[in-house]
Design an enzyme around this catalytic site. Structure first.
Site, PDB file in Angstrom:
ATOM      1  N   ASP A 183       0.170  14.916  -3.489  1.00 58.88           N
ATOM      2  CA  ASP A 183      -0.697  14.308  -2.479  1.00 58.88           C
ATOM      3  C   ASP A 183      -1.162  15.386  -1.508  1.00 58.88           C
ATOM      4  O   ASP A 183      -0.460  16.375  -1.278  1.00 58.88           O
ATOM      5  CB  ASP A 183       0.041  13.218  -1.709  1.00 58.88           C
ATOM      6  N   ASP A 228      -5.378   7.987  -5.713  1.00 55.67           N
ATOM      7  CA  ASP A 228      -5.066   6.871  -4.815  1.00 55.67           C
ATOM      8  C   ASP A 228      -6.345   6.309  -4.208  1.00 55.67           C
ATOM      9  O   ASP A 228      -6.514   5.083  -4.094  1.00 55.67           O
ATOM     10  CB  ASP A 228      -4.149   7.335  -3.681  1.00 55.67           C
TER      11      ASP A 228
END
Length: 219
Positions: free
Chosen positions: A152, A186
């Site tokens: 991430d 995401d």
């Protein structure tokens, strides 16, 4: 009309495939660039409200971790397979193109994070705050198949404030909106879900993994 329907199915099928491939490629390029050029927890401030923060997580979208990693990976693979089959049915049944686009974005995002879990542990050494990760011979990485960590990096601290002292449990604490750190996959899932809820509630209300022929036969 039959030729028009076949043409629509062909175009929508290719569109879905292109969306999945594009999201996967963009997602993996960003992740590999971050993982091989930044130390773990390193942060680059692009603007006051946009940072690149390199973290890794074992869980679901936005770093959630409430399921065993191996079980989560298997669940993701099954979920992506089901979504892929459902998209194929919708293409055959001439569903609205926008609906297929949203489903493809969700499937692509889920597949992007699955790719990390499947292969990153096999091809990279473990990330560290003290050195930049690098590619190793296949199978000599930091984790076995399906156990790799998801990369991430996007952090949008849009604004911060301090809770008033009279607020129960939170009084005096600082709050940042939006504090989640996420990746391109995401974002693809989130955008697809929001668009589905806004514009395709009718289709969501009739979800089925059966073809129209099967439904007619049962009817």
């Amino acid at each position: 009309m039959n030729k028009q329907n076949k043409h629509k199915s062909f175009n929508d099928g290719w569109l879905a495939a292109c969306i999945v491939i594009a999201v996967l490629v963009i997602d993996q390029i960003i992740k590999i660039e971050v993982k091989t050029n930044m130390c773990l927890h390193e942060s680059i401030q692009v603007t006051s409200w946009f940072h690149i923060n390199f973290i890794e997580n074992k869980g679901m979208a936005y770093g959630m971790t409430f399921i065993n990693k191996y079980v989560l990976s298997i669940f993701r693979i099954i979920a992506v397979s089901v979504i892929g089959y459902y998209i194929w049915l919708q293409v055959k049944q001439k569903a609205r193109t926008g609906y297929i686009v949203c489903l493809s974005m969700i499937m692509a995002g889920a597949a992007g994070n699955i790719f990390d879990s499947m292969f990153y542990g096999l091809i990279f050494n473990a990330s560290s705050p003290y050195y930049v990760s690098y590619i190793v011979p296949f199978g000599e990485g930091y984790a076995p198949f399906l156990m790799g960590k998801v990369v991430d990096m996007f952090y949008f601290p849009l604004f911060s404030f301090t809770w008033p002292d009279w607020v129960p449990f939170k009084g005096g604490e600082e709050y940042t909106f939006f504090s989640a750190i996420f990746n391109f996959a995401d974002a693809s899932i989130s955008v697809g879900m929001v668009l589905l809820l806004l514009f395709y509630r009718k289709e969501l209300g009739t979800l089925s993994l059966k073809s129209k022929k099967d439904e007619v036969a049962e009817g």
